[in-house]
Structure formats: structure tokens, C-alpha cells
Design a protein around this motif. Structure first.
Motif, PDB file in Angstrom:
ATOM      1  N   LYS A 120       0.824  -1.217   0.000  1.00  0.00           N
ATOM      2  CA  LYS A 120       0.000   0.000   0.000  1.00  0.00           C
ATOM      3  C   LYS A 120       0.855   1.262   0.000  1.00  0.00           C
ATOM      4  O   LYS A 120       0.426   2.314  -0.484  1.00  0.00           O
ATOM      5  N   ALA A 121       2.083   1.150   0.537  1.00  0.00           N
ATOM      6  CA  ALA A 121       2.946   2.333   0.643  1.00  0.00           C
ATOM      7  C   ALA A 121       3.703   2.643  -0.648  1.00  0.00           C
ATOM      8  O   ALA A 121       4.195   3.763  -0.823  1.00  0.00           O
TER       9      ALA A 121
ATOM     10  N   GLY B 182       5.867   7.077  -6.039  1.00  0.00           N
ATOM     11  CA  GLY B 182       5.089   7.795  -7.041  1.00  0.00           C
ATOM     12  C   GLY B 182       5.829   8.974  -7.644  1.00  0.00           C
ATOM     13  O   GLY B 182       6.420   9.778  -6.916  1.00  0.00           O
ATOM     14  N   GLY B 183       5.827   9.062  -8.973  1.00  0.00           N
ATOM     15  CA  GLY B 183       6.470  10.177  -9.662  1.00  0.00           C
ATOM     16  C   GLY B 183       7.967  10.046  -9.779  1.00  0.00           C
ATOM     17  O   GLY B 183       8.622  10.909 -10.364  1.00  0.00           O
ATOM     18  N   ARG B 184       8.543   8.988  -9.235  1.00  0.00           N
ATOM     19  CA  ARG B 184       9.986   8.792  -9.278  1.00  0.00           C
ATOM     20  C   ARG B 184      10.351   7.690 -10.260  1.00  0.00           C
ATOM     21  O   ARG B 184       9.585   6.761 -10.490  1.00  0.00           O
TER      22      ARG B 184
ATOM     23  N   VAL C 181      11.850  -9.023  -7.837  1.00  0.00           N
ATOM     24  CA  VAL C 181      10.651  -8.311  -7.373  1.00  0.00           C
ATOM     25  C   VAL C 181       9.413  -9.062  -7.852  1.00  0.00           C
ATOM     26  O   VAL C 181       9.346  -9.499  -9.001  1.00  0.00           O
ATOM     27  N   ASN C 182       8.430  -9.211  -6.986  1.00  0.00           N
ATOM     28  CA  ASN C 182       7.267 -10.025  -7.356  1.00  0.00           C
ATOM     29  C   ASN C 182       6.198  -9.231  -8.114  1.00  0.00           C
ATOM     30  O   ASN C 182       6.258  -8.012  -8.224  1.00  0.00           O
ATOM     31  N   GLU C 183       5.238  -9.965  -8.631  1.00  0.00           N
ATOM     32  CA  GLU C 183       4.167  -9.392  -9.440  1.00  0.00           C
ATOM     33  C   GLU C 183       3.342  -8.362  -8.671  1.00  0.00           C
ATOM     34  O   GLU C 183       2.875  -7.385  -9.235  1.00  0.00           O
TER      35      GLU C 183
ATOM     36  N   ALA D 111       1.474  -2.627  -7.760  1.00  0.00           N
ATOM     37  CA  ALA D 111       1.345  -1.438  -6.913  1.00  0.00           C
ATOM     38  C   ALA D 111       1.946  -0.191  -7.559  1.00  0.00           C
ATOM     39  O   ALA D 111       1.638   0.938  -7.160  1.00  0.00           O
ATOM     40  N   LEU D 112       2.811  -0.381  -8.560  1.00  0.00           N
ATOM     41  CA  LEU D 112       3.389   0.759  -9.267  1.00  0.00           C
ATOM     42  C   LEU D 112       2.407   1.287 -10.305  1.00  0.00           C
ATOM     43  O   LEU D 112       1.606   0.536 -10.863  1.00  0.00           O
TER      44      LEU D 112
END
Length: 596
Positions: free
Chosen positions: A255-256, A262-264, A273-275, A280-281
Motif C-alpha cells: 500500500k505504501a 510515485g512520480g519517481r 521483485v514479485n508481481e 502497486a506501481l
């Protein structure tokens, strides 16, 4: 006959309209040895190996695993209704290919998005798209697993600078330098060994790997550590916060992600890195997909770590040598089983200062069992050792001073001329690779032939890599360095060898139904001389344990082989003899005697 658990899963799949369910051997962090909470593949199939992927449909189930586990999987899957797919064998379809063939048009493929890495997920999505199907990211095994073990949350401890050799603030600075060079403003880390190394922390949430359940996000100005609150003491929390590390609850990570990334432009490794992270991105997020910078940084041990590793191997050498002395003296005098031998070895290690735990489950294999590369003895199947043949012991320890991994094949009594020839060929290959001198820029693939040449000359081979990288009080199998004769992309072990890297050297011979032989030392890459042709490198043996001279066919040893073995045994004796006395010292002297 299908296992009851498979039938329960199939009933749930039918209710949810799922045609195929995929269950990898993985946790949310791509750990090699997932904890009990994540053992869904084992729960459903009964296969206990550390690598394998299970796929299930209404009328079929298949398990893909590599050559290390062919014999084990064949035995454990018997009667389960699960087909074994031997990865890398001729005519065996790949996982993606078989799922594409079996998924019906418009069908649904389901898997838990938190335990499937992005690259595997891309392949699965491609399989579904070929059939105009869809992907369902749900943990279906978790819904039928009534007594599922809880997520581990053991205490985390700080690795003192005298062991780490570098502060976490220095490590964070080095990562940020690489982020900036790549144009990244945030870096997502989900691999537990990378996080533990970066922050100089260790734990015990994963069997044999001193790591802890966590996620980490670095930006150019902040560090966020997502960890279970109960695992961190108030004192350690205060230290981390003083070093600019903000602690957040483990289960808030996904959730974080939008807020902290965001925006980076985000740096991550899609192999790890998992699905769920990708989900979340934001779709428009700019991503730098590359190996985690920490992967290479932690593979190159600093001077403090290298010095400590020599100390760890001294201690381990004492423990394993005491075990070998006991075994040689007691065989035929008392009943010794594969399990009781492994327990005695563990007791020898526990006598050493700063010993924490095994670095992997000990492989103690007598006779034909040693032909199973990753054999695991059980109370029901373990063999009784007799004063004849070979006994193979592959084991390792986690010490505050580092991680060890050693294999010795012990002669318990009479052996055949064939066994001696094979033992000698394995030994010659191990010594030749350990004695290599090579130009900087070489990779393990350039040197692997040195270990295999004596076996290839006899028409023999072994179906595993010759060596893997080893962490520092971390994973016993660590990318990116290794020895292998051909490229295996998913292994990620073909990096350029650098001073400070630790790599295992472990050729072997495995004759199904007869015996197995493996001899393994760990090697530290060091600088040799520099000439007009460039910087030369060489290896230092870290492992300090005698090699059984009773297994050697003297006629098969060339002068250079004898010289290498004698030099190694001189070093073993000089290192260990101050810690032995009486009969043990006399035995050590004889076990390391010079071959003429």
C-alpha cells in the motif's frame, strides 16, 4: 492416486473458474529456502526439494525441477498423480510451453502474485494471452491450508562493525551513487539478503539463512524499512532511526509503494521483485530494471570480512576434522546412521565460539544415497553406515565471522579400484581449479573446465555447477559469481571474478544405485602479480580440513597434483594442529601426511 490436498485445491479452482493454478517454490522475497509459511508447493505435492514449480489443472498436475532433484522427486512423487518434468532434459517441455498447451481458450491461470517474480509472471501472462485467457492473482493454496504455519517474526540483531567492516550509512551512500548514475530516484529491495547486508542486520526468519522478513525502499533522501514491529527491539529501532532508517510495519509495504515511489524513476530487479510490487506501481512509472547494486557489492568481501572468514573456516575446520576423526575411529565399533553422523557433526560445530546454525541442511549420504545430489536422510530411510565404501557429507555453518560450506567423501573401509579412480579424478579437478591463476576479466565459465577435465577425459560428468558464490553470514548460495561450463541464465552466476569474491569448488561423480563422490573447498579470489599483460588473480583455499588419502589412486596423480595436495595439507596441519592434542593430533598428522 492424487493427494487429498490436490483434490481440495481442484474443488476451489472449479468454484472460482480457474483452469490452471501455478505454485512455485518461493516466498515474497525470492528466498532460496522459504519458511514454513510459504511451503505451499511442498504441502500440495509432498516433494521436499528446495527448487521446483508445481502446476495443477482439473485432470493433470506437473512438477518442474532441475537435475539435482530428479531422483528425489521421482521417489517422492510416486503415487501422487503428479508428472515429473526434468528441466533441461531433451524433449521435456518448458513450464511456459506446457501451460500454453494445456490452458483452454479463454481460460484462467491463477497464482499468488506475492510469490511469483516479475519475469516468471511475464512468461505466464504470455501463456495466457496466447489463449486469450486471463490471470488471477490469488493465493488459492492458502485458502485450503487449514493449519498453515504463521509468518515467522524472530528477533533481529545488529551485525557489529568488527564483523561487517563497513557501516550501513556508507553502504547506503554507495547504493545511492549507483542509483544516481542510473537515473533512478527510488530503489525497491525485496530480497532479504540484500536488505540484511545493506543495513548490517541479521535474523532467523528463514531456515539456515540469517535474514529477517522485510522490504526496503531507498530514495535519494530517505530509507524505509518495512519490518514486523515485534522483531525489532526499542534500542535497535533507535539506532536505525539515528542512521536515517524509518521503520514501517511489514504488511503495509504494498500500500505504501505509490506514496514513496510515485512520480519517481524506480530501480528494481524484475528477476526478484514479485508481481504484486509491479501491480502497486503506476502504469506510467519509469523503471530501471537491473540487478540490485548490492548484489555485486556484497559479493566482494572487504578486508574485515575476508579476515573474519579465515577465522570462521579455522573454527569450522576444527569441528569437521574432529568429526572425521570420530567417524574413522568409531565406524564398525558402534552403530552410526546417516542421521546420527549428521547430529554428531552438528555437535562439533556447536562447540565453536560464535556458531549460530547450519548454513543449509546437512547432506549425509552413505553408499547409493550419495548418488542423489541433494539427498536428505529421514528417520524412515536413513542408512546404517558400514566399514566399507564411501560416506559423503556436505555441510556448512553460520558463524558471526562468516558462512562455511564443505563436502568431504570419507572412505569407511574397502573400496574398488573404480571408486579410487573416480575419487582421484574429482580431487584432481578440485585442486586444479583451486590452483588456477588467471587474468582479471575472467568469469567462472572460463575456468570451469579445470575442474571437469579429469572427469571428461574418462567420459564422466556431473549435472550441476562446479561452484556458487557464498555470502558473509548470509545465503550459502549467493549470486553473481560461480563456476559453470555453460551459460544458465536463470542461475545468474557468470559475473566477472573479482578479488574478495568467495566461490565454492565442488566437482563430483554420481553413479545411480552405486555411490556418489564430491570434494568441496571454498575459494577466496585474491590479487596475484601484475605484469605487462595485466592484473593476474588467483584463489586462496579458505576450507581447512583433510582430504581422505585412503581414496587416492597414487598412479593417477601427476606430479603437479601431488604438489597441490601436499601444499594444501601442509596448510591444513599448520592451521589446525595448535588446537589438537594426543590421539587426535596424531591422527591429524597422519591424515595430512605428504604424498610421495
Amino acid at each position: 492416486m492424487a493427494k487429498q490436498e490436490l483434490e481440495l485445491l481442484r474443488e476451489l479452482m472449479k468454484k472460482k473458474g480457474v483452469d490452471i493454478c501455478l505454485i512455485p517454490t518461493a516466498d515474497s522475497h525470492e528466498s532460496e529456502y522459504p519458511g514454513a509459511h510459504f511451503a505451499a508447493r511442498r504441502y500440495l505435492s509432498g516433494f521436499t526439494g528446495s527448487a521446483g514449480t508445481l502446476a495443477i489443472s482439473a485432470d493433470w498436475a506437473g512438477l518442474w525441477t532441475d537435475a539435482r532433484y530428479f531422483l528425489q522427486a521421482e521417489a517422492q512423487l510416486k503415487g501422487s498423480g503428479i508428472t515429473l518434468y526434468r528441466m533441461g532434459e531433451e524433449g521435456v517441455p518448458a513450464l511456459e510451453e506446457e501451460i500454453s498447451a494445456r490452458l483452454p481458450h479463454g481460460g484462467t491461470l491463477a497464482y499468488d502474485g506475492t510469490v511469483v517474480n516479475r519475469r516468471l509472471g511475464i512468461g505466464m501472462r504470455r501463456s495466457a494471452e496466447q489463449k486469450s485467457g486471463r490471470i488471477l492473482l490469488e493465493d488459492l493454496p492458502g485458502e485450503i491450508w487449514a493449519d498453515r504455519p504463521p509468518l515467522s517474526s524472530e528477533p533481529v540483531f545488529e551485525l557489529d562493525i568488527r564483523y561487517a567492516g563497513q557501516t550501513r550509512t556508507d553502504k547506503i551512500r554507495r547504493i545511492r551513487e549507483q542509483m544516481e548514475a542510473a537515473g533512478a530516484e527510488a530503489h525497491i529491495l525485496t530480497t532479504l539478503d540484500d536488505i540484511a547486508w545493506l543495513l548490517n542486520l541479521r535474523g532467523s526468519d528463514v531456515p539456515c539463512n540469517p535474514v529477517f522478513m522485510s522490504y526496503c525502499v531507498l530514495t535519494l533522501s530517505s530509507v524505509y524499512l518495512f519490518i514486523q514491529e515485534t522483531a525489532v527491539s526499542p534500542e535497535l529501532r533507535a539506532k536505525l532511526e539515528r542512521d536515517g532508517v524509518e521503520l514501517r510495519e511489514y504488511d503495509t509495504f504494498y500500500k505504501a509503494i505509490p506514496a514513496v515511489c510515485g512520480g519517481r524513476t524506480v530501480m528494481l530487479d524484475s528477476r526478484k521483485v514479485n508481481e504484486q510490487v509491479y501491480g502497486a506501481l503506476k502504469p506510467e512509472q519509469s523503471i530501471v530494471d537491473c540487478p540490485n547494486p548490492s548484489e555485486l557489492l556484497k559479493a566482494v568481501k572487504n578486508k574485515t570480512e575476508a579476515d573474519n572468514l579465515r577465522e570462521a573456516h579455522r573454527k569450522d575446520g576444527i569441528a569437521v576434522t574432529k568429526f572425521l576423526y570420530w567417524l574413522k575411529k568409531q565406524i564398525g565399533r558402534e552403530e552410526i546412521t546417516e542421521l546420527s553422523a549428521a547430529e554428531y557433526l552438528e555437535s562439533c560445530r556447536r562447540e565453536q565460539d560464535h556458531y549460530l546454525e547450519p548454513s543449509f541442511t546437512t547432506i549425509a549420504a552413505y553408499g547409493p544415497n550419495a548418488a542423489v545430489v541433494h539427498y536428505s536422510a529421514t528417520k524412515e530411510s536413513c542408512a546404517v553406515l558400514r566399514p566399507e565404501g564411501f560416506f559423503l557429507v556436505d555441510s556448512g555453518g553460520q558463524y558471526l565471522e562468516g558462512t562455511t560450506d564443505i563436502t568431504r567423501t570419507v572412505v569407511l573401509g574397502n573400496i574398488t579400484e573404480e571408486q579410487k579412480k573416480h575419487f582421484t579424478a574429482v580431487l584432481k579437478g578440485m585442486l586444479a581449479l583451486g590452483g588456477a591463476r588467471f587474468l582479471q576479466g575472467c568469469r567462472g565459465i572460463n575456468l570451469d573446465y579445470l575442474a571437469r577435465e579429469p572427469l571428461w577425459a574418462m567420459g564422466l560428468d556431473y549435472k550441476h555447477g562446479t561452484g556458487h558464490g557464498v555470502g558473509y553470514l548470509l545465503n550459502v548460495h549467493e549470486a553473481p559469481n560461480g563456476f559453470r561450463w555453460k551459460m544458465v541464465p536463470e542461475r545468474v552466476d557468470s559475473a566477472v571474478l573479482k578479488p574478495g569474491m568467495v566461490t565454492s569448488d565442488e566437482p563430483g561423480v554420481y553413479l545411480a544405485g552405486k555411490y556418489g563422490i564430491r570434494t568441496e573447498n571454498l575459494l577466496l579470489c585474491t590479487e596475484a602479480e601484475k605484469t605487462e599483460y595485466g592484473q593476474f588473480l588467483e584463489f586462496e583455499f579458505l576450507t581447512m580440513v583433510p582430504i581422505d588419502l585412503d581414496g587416492i589412486d597414487r598412479e593417477e596423480m601427476r606430479p603437479e597434483d601431488i604438489d597441490r595436495l601436499n601444499r594444501y595439507h601442509r596448510q591444513v596441519y599448520e592451521t589446525l594442529s595448535p588446537y589438537f592434542k594426543g590421539e587426535e593430533l596424531a591422527w591429524l598428522r597422519e591424515a595430512t601426511r605428504q604424498l610421495v
